[in-house]
Structure formats: C-alpha cells, structure tokens
Motif scaffolding. Structure first.
Motif, short mmCIF file in Angstrom:
data_model
loop_
_atom_site.label_atom_id
_atom_site.label_comp_id
_atom_site.label_asym_id
_atom_site.label_seq_id
_atom_site.Cartn_x
_atom_site.Cartn_y
_atom_site.Cartn_z
N VAL A 161 0.84 -1.20 0.00
CA VAL A 161 0.00 0.00 0.00
C VAL A 161 0.88 1.25 0.00
O VAL A 161 1.94 1.27 0.62
N LEU A 162 0.40 2.27 -0.72
CA LEU A 162 1.04 3.58 -0.64
C LEU A 162 -0.04 4.56 -0.22
O LEU A 162 -1.04 4.72 -0.93
N LEU A 163 0.14 5.17 0.93
CA LEU A 163 -0.84 6.13 1.42
C LEU A 163 -0.31 7.54 1.15
O LEU A 163 0.81 7.87 1.51
N LEU A 164 -1.16 8.33 0.50
CA LEU A 164 -0.76 9.67 0.08
C LEU A 164 -1.62 10.74 0.73
O LEU A 164 -2.80 10.51 1.00
N ASN A 165 -1.04 11.89 0.92
CA ASN A 165 -1.84 13.07 1.27
C ASN A 165 -1.13 14.28 0.70
O ASN A 165 0.08 14.41 0.82
N ASN A 166 -1.90 15.16 0.05
CA ASN A 166 -1.35 16.36 -0.58
C ASN A 166 -0.15 16.05 -1.47
O ASN A 166 0.85 16.77 -1.46
N GLY A 167 -0.22 14.98 -2.21
CA GLY A 167 0.83 14.62 -3.16
C GLY A 167 2.08 14.04 -2.53
O GLY A 167 3.08 13.83 -3.21
N LYS A 168 2.03 13.80 -1.20
CA LYS A 168 3.22 13.27 -0.51
C LYS A 168 2.95 11.87 0.03
O LYS A 168 1.81 11.53 0.36
N LYS A 169 4.02 11.09 0.18
CA LYS A 169 3.91 9.74 0.73
C LYS A 169 3.80 9.86 2.24
O LYS A 169 4.64 10.50 2.88
N ILE A 170 2.76 9.21 2.85
CA ILE A 170 2.73 9.24 4.32
C ILE A 170 2.79 7.83 4.92
O ILE A 170 3.01 7.69 6.12
N ALA A 171 2.58 6.82 4.11
CA ALA A 171 2.80 5.44 4.56
C ALA A 171 3.04 4.58 3.33
O ALA A 171 2.43 4.82 2.28
N TYR A 172 3.92 3.57 3.47
CA TYR A 172 4.30 2.78 2.30
C TYR A 172 4.80 1.42 2.75
O TYR A 172 5.65 1.34 3.64
N GLY A 173 4.26 0.36 2.23
CA GLY A 173 4.72 -0.97 2.60
C GLY A 173 3.59 -1.98 2.54
O GLY A 173 2.52 -1.68 2.00
N THR A 174 3.83 -3.18 3.11
CA THR A 174 2.75 -4.16 3.13
C THR A 174 1.74 -3.73 4.18
O THR A 174 2.05 -2.90 5.05
N VAL A 175 0.53 -4.30 4.12
CA VAL A 175 -0.51 -3.93 5.08
C VAL A 175 0.01 -4.23 6.50
O VAL A 175 -0.16 -3.41 7.42
N ASP A 176 0.68 -5.36 6.69
CA ASP A 176 1.20 -5.73 8.01
C ASP A 176 2.25 -4.74 8.50
O ASP A 176 2.25 -4.35 9.66
N GLU A 177 3.13 -4.36 7.58
CA GLU A 177 4.19 -3.40 7.96
C GLU A 177 3.58 -2.07 8.40
O GLU A 177 4.01 -1.48 9.40
N ILE A 178 2.57 -1.64 7.65
CA ILE A 178 1.94 -0.35 7.98
C ILE A 178 1.23 -0.45 9.35
O ILE A 178 1.32 0.46 10.16
N LYS A 179 0.60 -1.60 9.57
CA LYS A 179 -0.09 -1.79 10.86
C LYS A 179 0.92 -1.81 12.01
O LYS A 179 0.66 -1.28 13.08
N LYS A 180 2.06 -2.41 11.72
CA LYS A 180 3.09 -2.53 12.74
C LYS A 180 3.62 -1.13 13.11
O LYS A 180 3.88 -0.83 14.27
N ASP A 181 3.74 -0.31 12.06
CA ASP A 181 4.24 1.05 12.28
C ASP A 181 3.23 1.93 12.99
O ASP A 181 3.56 2.96 13.56
N PHE A 182 1.97 1.52 12.90
CA PHE A 182 0.92 2.34 13.49
C PHE A 182 1.05 2.27 15.00
O PHE A 182 1.28 1.20 15.58
N SER A 183 0.91 3.40 15.69
CA SER A 183 1.17 3.46 17.12
C SER A 183 0.24 2.56 17.94
O SER A 183 0.60 2.06 18.99
N SER A 184 -0.99 2.35 17.46
CA SER A 184 -1.94 1.54 18.24
C SER A 184 -1.81 0.07 17.90
O SER A 184 -1.49 -0.29 16.77
N GLY A 185 -2.09 -0.79 18.87
CA GLY A 185 -2.10 -2.21 18.64
C GLY A 185 -3.50 -2.69 18.33
O GLY A 185 -3.78 -3.16 17.25
N GLU A 186 -4.38 -2.51 19.30
CA GLU A 186 -5.77 -2.96 19.13
C GLU A 186 -6.70 -1.81 19.48
O GLU A 186 -6.29 -0.80 20.04
N LYS A 187 -7.97 -2.02 19.19
CA LYS A 187 -8.93 -1.01 19.65
C LYS A 187 -10.06 -1.74 20.38
O LYS A 187 -10.38 -2.90 20.04
#
Lengths: 315, 404
Positions: free
Chosen positions: A208-234
């Motif tokens: 996945v490549l997540l963009l905002n205002n023409g810039k990259k804000i997240a990039y990688g596999t879905v698992d990698e992005i989730k891992k990078d995300f500060s939260s674990g569960e909700k």
C-alpha cells in the motif's frame, strides 16, 4: 538501480498545476505480480499519478520506468501491455457493446477476431453475454461498470491500473470483483488499484502507498503499515452514562480515545500494552454494559494518518 | 507508452474505420437515393399523369371573333365558343354557375374585355394567343414581312476570333451543375463538421477521451478522426451527387427537358473534383477537430458558431458562376481556404490550366499538413481539459511553445 522483481519504478516525480503541487517528490516501486494499492483522500494526487503512469500527462520532474517484459529492458511500455480503468468512466453509449469492446481491444494491439473472442469470454464471465449486441445505454449503471472493466483488461495486460474498481457496485458485485482482481493477479497481471473501500483493499492489497497532498505518508505491506501504526488494538466500551474521557486518555496503555455517541467509546491501545489494567480502571469508574475488541483496520490507520498529516501541515 | 511506426499507421487506419463505421449507415444512403427518385417521380410523373388524364376543357365564349383570328394549340385546354352577338344575361348566368370559364369580348384589336369569376390559370395562354393574332394584323397593316421584322429586331452579330484555344461560353446547364456541386460540397462540409463536432465533444462529455488517450497517441487519434470523417463526407457527397443525377434522369423520362451537360461527365474532371472535394473536407475537418477539442459544453460554447465559417468560401465560390475567369476568382483558386470550392466551380465552367490546378493543390495540401500539426497540439492538450475552455491566448501559446 532496479530490483529484479520490480515492474515499475517511480523516482522523485513531481507535478504542478499552476500554483498547486499535485505530486511532490514521490518515489515508489511496484513488484511483478502484486496488487499495489494507492490510497489517499480526495485531492491527494492519486489520479495525477495514475495519469502520469499511463503517459496521459508528463511529470514536471522525475522518472517513471516500466520493466514489463522480464527478458527485455523496455522502459517504455507498449499500449498492449497496459490496462487502464479510469476513475472518470466513459464508453460509447449508442454503439453495441461488443463493437466497443472489440475496438478497445484492437487499439490495445489485439487483432479483431482475438479481441472479439476475448470480449465475449469476459461478457460470459460477467453474465452479460446475452446483451452483447445491445447499446451500452440500455444497461444499468452497475452493468455499464462491468463493461468498462472488461474494456480495461480484455487484452490480458501485464500491468493494469484500476482506479476505483469497486465504485458503483453493490456489496455482492464488490465481492465478485474482489475475486476477479485476485484471479487477474494470479494469472500474472500486476495490478495498481486506487480505491476508497479500505476493507476491500485490506483484503487484497499486497502493498500500500498512502498519500496526502501529493506526498507519501505510509508505504509498505498492510502488516508493515499496521506494525508502524502506534496503536495495537482497539476496544469499544458501552457504558450507562457519559464517561469522563480524560480519565481514560491519561492511562498508560491508551493511545487515543474517541467518543462514538453518548454511551459508546472507542479506545485505541498502545502497541503491546495490556487491556486488563484499563478495563479494571474503567469498571471502577463506570457501569460497563459491553466490551468489544477489534484489530486495527487500514481504515483506522488511513483516518489517523491523514488527520495527523493535516495537523502537522496546519502547525 | 509507444506503438511503433507501423503500428501507428495500423492504429490510424483502425480509428479511420471506427469513425467511418460509427456514422456511416448504408441503409440511409440507399433510402436517400430512393427518396430522390421517388420525389422526382411524384413531381414530374405526377404532373404528366395529371395532364394525361385531365380533360377538363374550359369553355370560353368569344364575342366578335372576327376581330382577331385567335389560334390555340391542339393541346390547349381552352375551347372557344364563338358568338357574333353582344354579351347576354344567359351567358353571365352560365358563368356564375361555372358552366363556362369566361366571356371574351373583342371590341377591336386594341379594346379587348374578359369577364371571369376569378383570375384563370389559362390567362397566360390566352394572352399569348391574342398578342400573336394582334401582331399578325399589325404586320399586315404596316406592310412589313415577318422576315423584315425579324431582321429589324435581331441582335448585332459578332464573329469571335480567339488567339488561344478557348472553350465555348459556359452553358446554363454547366452553370447550374457548378452551382449544384458547390451546394453539395457545402452540404458535405457541414455533414463532416457536424459528425466531427458530435464525435469529439461527445467523447469529451462521456469521458471516453481518457480511455482512448491511454491506448493511442492523440496524434494517431486525431489523424484517424480527420481521415475517417473526411472519407464519410466524400461518401455523403457522392450519394448527394448520385441523388441529383437520379432526380434529373427520372424527371427527364417524364419530359422535364433537363439533362446532365456532357462536359461535366469528363472522367478527368470528375477525378479533379473528387480530389478537390476531399482536400476541402480534410482542411475543414482538421480545422474543426481542433476547435471541437477545446469546447467544454457544446450547448453553451460560443465556439460552436465557428461551424458557420466554411459558408464564407463557398459563398464566394458562387461569384465564380458570373465570371469564372476574373482575376479575383483566379487568385481565390490558389488561396487554400477558398481554393476547393472556387477551383471546383471554375473547372466546371471554364478551362483551367494543369499548372494552376497543380499549384493550387500543392498549396492546399501544405496548408492541411501544417494545420494538422497545429490541430494535433491543440487536440492533445485540450481533449483532457474538463470544465474549462482554453482561451485563444493559451492556444496560441501552446502552438508557439511546440515550435521550440
């Protein structure tokens, strides 16, 4: 330097429309045989990137290189190697469907008979064969979408760009298209898709490549992005009365708290933090009627990252 | 994205086929020809049929018939009933009942009265017969023979000696043919422009442009469109010409007296007219493909009115009917915007040297070539602009920048 798995390499591209920077110094690559999702809110620059990849517009700066044929170092793709389903849908309304599809196949390098055969096979698959001689205008919106989809893949491209492939479909057809896209990938077509249906993207995207205002804000596999995300569960807690959110927010295990309505609260836990301490604290202060735990979804990450990026831009 | 040079030609031909087949309906062309034959049949065949079966003779009572010896043709519908007495009440009653068509009283050769219920259709025929009879009497009275009279009124005779081999003065038939051809050419231009306009603005409005632009280059696309629509225009022109020919042939069978002048059936002339027509269509289709690509909404765009521009050169071509060899017409035969209709008219009406034709065609083709390049630039930049029309200033900037 290209990786041998790469089918597309985008290096530092930039595109400006007047004073607006649609794409800003963006680099990414897509691997052969993967489903790559381009995500972002409206105006993030997704369509501009797609149009640059399709050579409809040129980047002001940067390089786009395709390596579609493993044996040849052909950086400029042939039209027959690419498939394109644009966000702005449109086909000839007053011409029989089979004629339009055959023409679309022919301009993508197929011979007429081959294009016609492939179109018929696809129409059969999507349950539209009986209507092949009808005009497109006689079909429902959903069926018109199917025809549009066929026009982008009937020539069996090596690389297909599908901009909002699920738009305009009911949930049953969305599910069917999910399977069709997976099938295409399994048969060897690399897919770049741009979509807003995060729950569907999460199920099929390899990267996945997540963009905002023409810039990259997240990039990688879905698992990698989730891992990078500060939260674990909700967790979603239902209580009898409005809780004091600051009490929960100050807990060490909590990343973020959101009030859903008067009795419902959504709590994002920090990575590797235990739920039990928080639940004890909540139970001693409120009358809890139910507790649900959920994994963090791509949708949550999308919302969180975009909000964070907006906050940083405003600051 | 690329397709290779051979593929570009192949793709252009595919677009030509697509654009042509998209609009061309063989059934419509056959219907046009049949309608033309049917209209001619109805007008001329119907007239002949009515005349054949109509035996409604008009009885005209003529009083004092000896004053003028009226002679009517055998086919005349007027039947003269001679009375040597004054007008009677009984005849007036018959006239009121429409049992007779009128009462003609010849008081003397310069004093004639006609009593009718309303102006009759046969008045012209009667007038002619009376005039002829009166002239006979006046001639007799003046002792001048018919030959002497003819001699007095004949035109001055000029014997023409040409130093160059020159064709005879254009006949009325040739002038009419040239006029019809120019008219049909205008029709062909308008057909082409309408299809081009609907095709391009429609594709823009239906958002088809992006799908096509991702598969083929705008240059290939516009070339295919221009050629396809021009081919369609020429086919429609041929159908229109054939319809006119069918109309004339059917009408002549029923005695209209119309015929196709032999001079315009010369194969070389037909080939020249064909080349000029297709060049004209190419020129205007190229011009208009660029204009149409800049139009965002055809219902509101002021640029739609530019479709009327081709009327100007065609209107100018009609002046050639008066004097096809004038200096102005010769100059306009070379000017690319007017050469196609003006030179076509001159070819039908007068002798035009091969060098003139060749030079005119070269100028026209060179203009089409450069116009096509400019149109390609405008088309490729405008076709994906939605919601906004580029200004003329922007368009000229694109063309200037493309030269760098």
């Amino acid at each position: 330097m290209k990786n041998s798995d790469e089918i597309l390499k985008v290096d530092s591209i930039r595109k400006q429309f007047g004073k607006i920077t649609a794409v800003n110094n963006l680099s990414f690559s897509i691997n052969r045989g993967e489903i790559f999702a381009l995500l972002g809110p409206n105006g993030a620059g997704k369509t501009t990137i797609v149009r640059m990849l399709m050579d409809i517009i040129k980047p002001d700066e940067g390089i786009i290189e395709f390596y579609l044929n493993e044996n040849k170092n052909s950086r400029i793709p042939l039209a027959s190697e690419l498939g394109y389903l644009p966000e702005e849908r449109g086909l000839y309304q007053e011409i029989p469907i089979i004629k339009t599809l055959t023409f679309m196949g022919v301009i993508r390098g197929m011979i007429k008979k081959q294009a016609e055969k492939s179109a018929e096979e696809w129409l059969e698959k999507l349950e539209l064969y009986e209507r092949k001689n009808e005009k497109l205008s006689t079909l429902s919106k959903g069926n018109q979408q199917k025809v549009q989809f066929i026009s982008s893949v009937l020539h069996n491209p090596s690389f297909a760009v599908l901009d909002e492939p699920f738009a305009g479909f009911d949930p049953i057809n969305q599910e069917a298209f999910l399977m069709i896209i997976k099938e295409l990938r399994d048969k060897g077509t690399t897919i770049l898709l741009s979509a807003h249906q995060m729950h569907l993207v999460e199920r099929i995207a390899d990267r996945v490549l997540l963009l905002n205002n023409g810039k990259k804000i997240a990039y990688g596999t879905v698992d990698e992005i989730k891992k990078d995300f500060s939260s674990g569960e909700k967790i979603i807690i239902n209580v009898e009365s409005i809780p004091d959110l600051s009490l929960l927010q100050n807990d060490d295990a909590v990343e973020k708290v959101e009030s859903i309505n008067d009795t419902e609260v959504k709590i994002f836990l920090k990575q590797n933090k235990s739920l039990s301490g928080l639940l004890n604290k909540a139970a001693s202060n409120y009358t809890i009627t139910s507790v649900e735990t959920e994994h963090i979804s791509l949708h949550d990450i999308f919302i969180e990252r975009i909000s964070k990026d907006k906050g940083e831009s405003n600051a | 994205m690329h397709n290779g040079r051979n593929s570009q030609i192949k793709l252009t031909l595919e677009v030509v086929k697509w654009e042509f087949n998209r609009w061309f309906k063989l059934k419509d062309q056959i219907i046009t020809l049949l309608i033309s034959a049917l209209i001619s049949l109805l007008i001329f065949g119907g007239k002949a049929l009515i005349e054949k079966f109509s035996d409604d003779k008009v009885e005209l009572v003529i009083i004092n018939s000896g004053v003028l010896p009226i002679k009517l043709s055998n086919e005349s519908k007027i039947e003269l009933i001679k009375k040597e007495f004054a007008e009677t009440d009984e005849q007036k009653k018959l006239l009121a009942k429409k049992e007779i068509g009128g009462i003609l009283i010849l008081n003397d050769i310069d004093n004639i009265e006609l009593t009718v219920n309303k102006e009759p259709a046969w008045l012209g025929e009667l007038q002619k017969a009376l005039t002829s009879a009166r002239q006979q009497i006046k001639l007799k009275q003046s002792n001048i023979s018919q030959e002497q009279l003819k001699n007095i009124f004949q035109q001055a005779q000029i014997k023409m000696n040409y130093t160059e081999t020159k064709r005879e003065e254009s006949s009325t038939g040739e002038k009419v043919s040239a006029g019809i051809f120019i008219g049909l050419m205008l029709l062909g231009v308008f057909f082409g422009l309408s299809y081009q306009f609907v095709a391009i603005t429609g594709e823009k409005q239906l958002r088809i442009t992006e799908v096509i632009a991702s598969a083929i280059s705008p240059k290939t696309w516009i070339n295919g469109k221009i050629l396809g629509i021009s081919l369609l225009s020429i086919v429609l022109l041929v159908t229109s010409v054939l319809s006119t020919v069918v109309f004339i042939i059917v009408s002549s069978i029923f005695g209209s007296g119309w015929s196709i002048p032999l001079s315009i059936t010369n194969p070389l002339l037909i080939v020249a007219l064909f080349i000029l027509s297709i060049s004209g269509f190419l020129l205007w289709n190229t011009f208009f493909s660029a204009i149409a690509a800049t139009i965002n909404d055809p219902n509101t765009s002021a640029r739609s009115s530019l479709m009327m521009v081709p009327v100007i050169p065609v209107a100018i071509a009609f002046y050639a009917l008066g004097d096809p060899d004038s200096l102005v017409m010769k100059i306009l035969s070379f000017f690319p915007l007017t050469s196609s209709p003006v030179l076509s008219a001159r070819l039908v009406l007068t002798d035009v040297s091969f060098i003139e034709i060749l030079l005119s065609l070269i100028l026209l083709i060179v203009t089409i070539w450069y116009l096509r390049k400019a149109a390609g630039i405008i088309f490729s930049l405008s076709i994906l602009m939605y919601g906004k029309e580029p200004s003329w200033k922007e368009i000229s900037k694109w063309i200037r920048e493309s030269r760098k």
